[in-house]
Scaffold this motif. Structure first.
Motif, mmCIF file in Angstrom:
data_model
loop_
_atom_site.group_PDB
_atom_site.id
_atom_site.type_symbol
_atom_site.label_atom_id
_atom_site.label_comp_id
_atom_site.label_asym_id
_atom_site.label_seq_id
_atom_site.Cartn_x
_atom_site.Cartn_y
_atom_site.Cartn_z
ATOM 1 N N SER A 44 0.796 -1.226 0.000
ATOM 2 C CA SER A 44 0.000 0.000 0.000
ATOM 3 C C SER A 44 0.832 1.282 0.000
ATOM 4 C CB SER A 44 -0.924 0.005 1.226
ATOM 5 O OG SER A 44 -0.149 -0.024 2.414
ATOM 6 N N CYS A 45 2.158 1.167 0.060
ATOM 7 C CA CYS A 45 2.966 2.384 0.171
ATOM 8 C C CYS A 45 4.401 2.160 -0.316
ATOM 9 C CB CYS A 45 3.003 2.853 1.626
ATOM 10 S SG CYS A 45 3.813 1.678 2.740
ATOM 11 N N GLY A 46 5.178 3.213 -0.281
ATOM 12 C CA GLY A 46 6.571 3.146 -0.689
ATOM 13 C C GLY A 46 7.396 2.209 0.170
ATOM 14 N N HIS A 47 7.079 2.130 1.447
ATOM 15 C CA HIS A 47 7.804 1.207 2.332
ATOM 16 C C HIS A 47 7.554 -0.238 1.899
ATOM 17 C CE1 HIS A 47 9.663 -0.457 5.893
ATOM 18 N NE2 HIS A 47 8.579 -1.185 6.082
ATOM 19 N N CYS A 48 6.325 -0.526 1.504
ATOM 20 C CA CYS A 48 5.993 -1.865 1.009
ATOM 21 C C CYS A 48 6.828 -2.183 -0.229
ATOM 22 C CB CYS A 48 4.516 -1.950 0.640
ATOM 23 S SG CYS A 48 3.358 -1.640 1.984
ATOM 24 N N GLU A 49 6.897 -1.230 -1.154
ATOM 25 C CA GLU A 49 7.684 -1.409 -2.367
ATOM 26 C C GLU A 49 9.150 -1.667 -2.030
ATOM 27 O OE1 GLU A 49 5.078 1.626 -5.183
ATOM 28 O OE2 GLU A 49 7.047 2.248 -4.460
ATOM 29 N N ALA A 50 9.681 -0.888 -1.082
ATOM 30 C CA ALA A 50 11.088 -1.035 -0.695
ATOM 31 C C ALA A 50 11.347 -2.402 -0.067
ATOM 32 C CB ALA A 50 11.485 0.077 0.264
ATOM 33 N N SER A 51 10.415 -2.900 0.721
ATOM 34 C CA SER A 51 10.574 -4.208 1.359
ATOM 35 C C SER A 51 10.645 -5.315 0.310
ATOM 36 C CB SER A 51 9.420 -4.488 2.317
ATOM 37 O OG SER A 51 9.438 -3.590 3.393
ATOM 38 N N VAL A 52 9.729 -5.264 -0.659
ATOM 39 C CA VAL A 52 9.720 -6.264 -1.723
ATOM 40 C C VAL A 52 10.990 -6.146 -2.558
ATOM 41 C CG1 VAL A 52 8.556 -6.994 -3.849
ATOM 42 C CG2 VAL A 52 7.206 -6.475 -1.806
ATOM 43 N N ARG A 53 11.345 -4.918 -2.931
ATOM 44 C CA ARG A 53 12.547 -4.692 -3.742
ATOM 45 C C ARG A 53 13.789 -5.221 -3.025
ATOM 46 N NH1 ARG A 53 11.929 0.289 -4.174
ATOM 47 N NH2 ARG A 53 10.710 0.276 -6.077
ATOM 48 N N GLY A 54 13.883 -4.970 -1.730
ATOM 49 C CA GLY A 54 15.040 -5.415 -0.951
ATOM 50 C C GLY A 54 15.194 -6.920 -0.917
ATOM 51 N N GLU A 55 14.092 -7.638 -0.749
ATOM 52 C CA GLU A 55 14.164 -9.102 -0.696
ATOM 53 C C GLU A 55 14.445 -9.700 -2.074
ATOM 54 O OE1 GLU A 55 14.341 -11.079 1.896
ATOM 55 O OE2 GLU A 55 14.103 -9.395 3.275
ATOM 56 N N VAL A 56 13.776 -9.188 -3.103
ATOM 57 C CA VAL A 56 13.963 -9.727 -4.453
ATOM 58 C C VAL A 56 15.386 -9.445 -4.946
ATOM 59 C CG1 VAL A 56 13.176 -9.598 -6.856
ATOM 60 C CG2 VAL A 56 11.502 -9.657 -4.999
ATOM 61 N N SER A 57 15.955 -8.324 -4.537
ATOM 62 C CA SER A 57 17.309 -7.979 -4.987
ATOM 63 C C SER A 57 18.366 -8.947 -4.462
ATOM 64 C CB SER A 57 17.667 -6.553 -4.570
ATOM 65 O OG SER A 57 17.837 -6.460 -3.168
ATOM 66 N N LYS A 58 18.034 -9.732 -3.458
ATOM 67 C CA LYS A 58 18.968 -10.718 -2.896
ATOM 68 C C LYS A 58 19.091 -11.970 -3.768
ATOM 69 C CE LYS A 58 17.946 -9.349 1.868
ATOM 70 N NZ LYS A 58 17.372 -9.817 3.149
ATOM 71 N N ILE A 59 18.188 -12.136 -4.726
ATOM 72 C CA ILE A 59 18.196 -13.319 -5.588
ATOM 73 C C ILE A 59 19.318 -13.182 -6.619
ATOM 74 C CG2 ILE A 59 16.889 -14.699 -7.243
ATOM 75 C CD1 ILE A 59 14.324 -13.584 -5.910
ATOM 76 N N SER A 60 20.135 -14.195 -6.695
ATOM 77 C CA SER A 60 21.245 -14.191 -7.648
ATOM 78 C C SER A 60 20.723 -14.112 -9.081
ATOM 79 C CB SER A 60 22.072 -15.470 -7.470
ATOM 80 O OG SER A 60 23.104 -15.523 -8.418
ATOM 81 N N GLY A 61 21.289 -13.200 -9.858
ATOM 82 C CA GLY A 61 20.916 -13.066 -11.259
ATOM 83 C C GLY A 61 19.920 -11.970 -11.548
ATOM 84 N N VAL A 62 19.272 -11.427 -10.513
ATOM 85 C CA VAL A 62 18.308 -10.349 -10.725
ATOM 86 C C VAL A 62 19.078 -9.073 -11.067
ATOM 87 C CG1 VAL A 62 16.596 -8.866 -9.613
ATOM 88 C CG2 VAL A 62 16.513 -11.331 -9.264
ATOM 89 N N GLU A 63 18.706 -8.446 -12.177
ATOM 90 C CA GLU A 63 19.389 -7.235 -12.621
ATOM 91 C C GLU A 63 18.520 -5.989 -12.570
ATOM 92 O OE1 GLU A 63 21.135 -7.968 -16.421
ATOM 93 O OE2 GLU A 63 22.740 -9.146 -15.512
ATOM 94 N N ALA A 64 17.202 -6.163 -12.581
ATOM 95 C CA ALA A 64 16.286 -5.023 -12.549
ATOM 96 C C ALA A 64 15.018 -5.419 -11.811
ATOM 97 C CB ALA A 64 15.954 -4.573 -13.967
ATOM 98 N N ILE A 65 14.505 -4.461 -11.040
ATOM 99 C CA ILE A 65 13.273 -4.707 -10.279
ATOM 100 C C ILE A 65 12.402 -3.459 -10.376
ATOM 101 C CG2 ILE A 65 12.279 -5.227 -8.020
ATOM 102 C CD1 ILE A 65 15.123 -6.257 -7.232
ATOM 103 N N SER A 66 11.154 -3.653 -10.728
ATOM 104 C CA SER A 66 10.188 -2.565 -10.736
ATOM 105 C C SER A 66 9.013 -2.996 -9.866
ATOM 106 C CB SER A 66 9.716 -2.292 -12.168
ATOM 107 O OG SER A 66 8.671 -1.338 -12.161
#
Length: 70
Positions: free
Chosen positions: A13-35
């Motif tokens: 529901s907010c920017g903090h939610c987006e940041a939480s998802v982005r932070g966890e997904v960015s830990k996956i090896s091979g991920v180069e871009a996240i929106s």
């Protein structure tokens, strides 16, 4: 060449939610871009090599949300 995979995330529901998802997904090896967009509930993951859906879904779950591949 970068390939993208889209997911629908529920519960954001907010920017903090987006940041939480982005932070966890960015830990996956091979991920180069996240929106991430809380308003539309979309998550788009870009990578050169295929990323397992299970890895992305687990990362979103770790952030406290649920996702399904679109």
């Amino acid at each position: 060449m970068t390939q993208t995979t889209e997911y629908k995330v529920t519960g954001m529901s907010c920017g903090h939610c987006e940041a939480s998802v982005r932070g966890e997904v960015s830990k996956i090896s091979g991920v180069e871009a996240i929106s991430v967009d809380a308003k539309t509930g979309s998550l788009v993951v870009g990578s050169v090599h295929p990323i397992a859906d299970a890895d992305v879904l687990a990362a979103v779950d770790e952030a406290g949300y649920e996702a399904v591949r679109v």
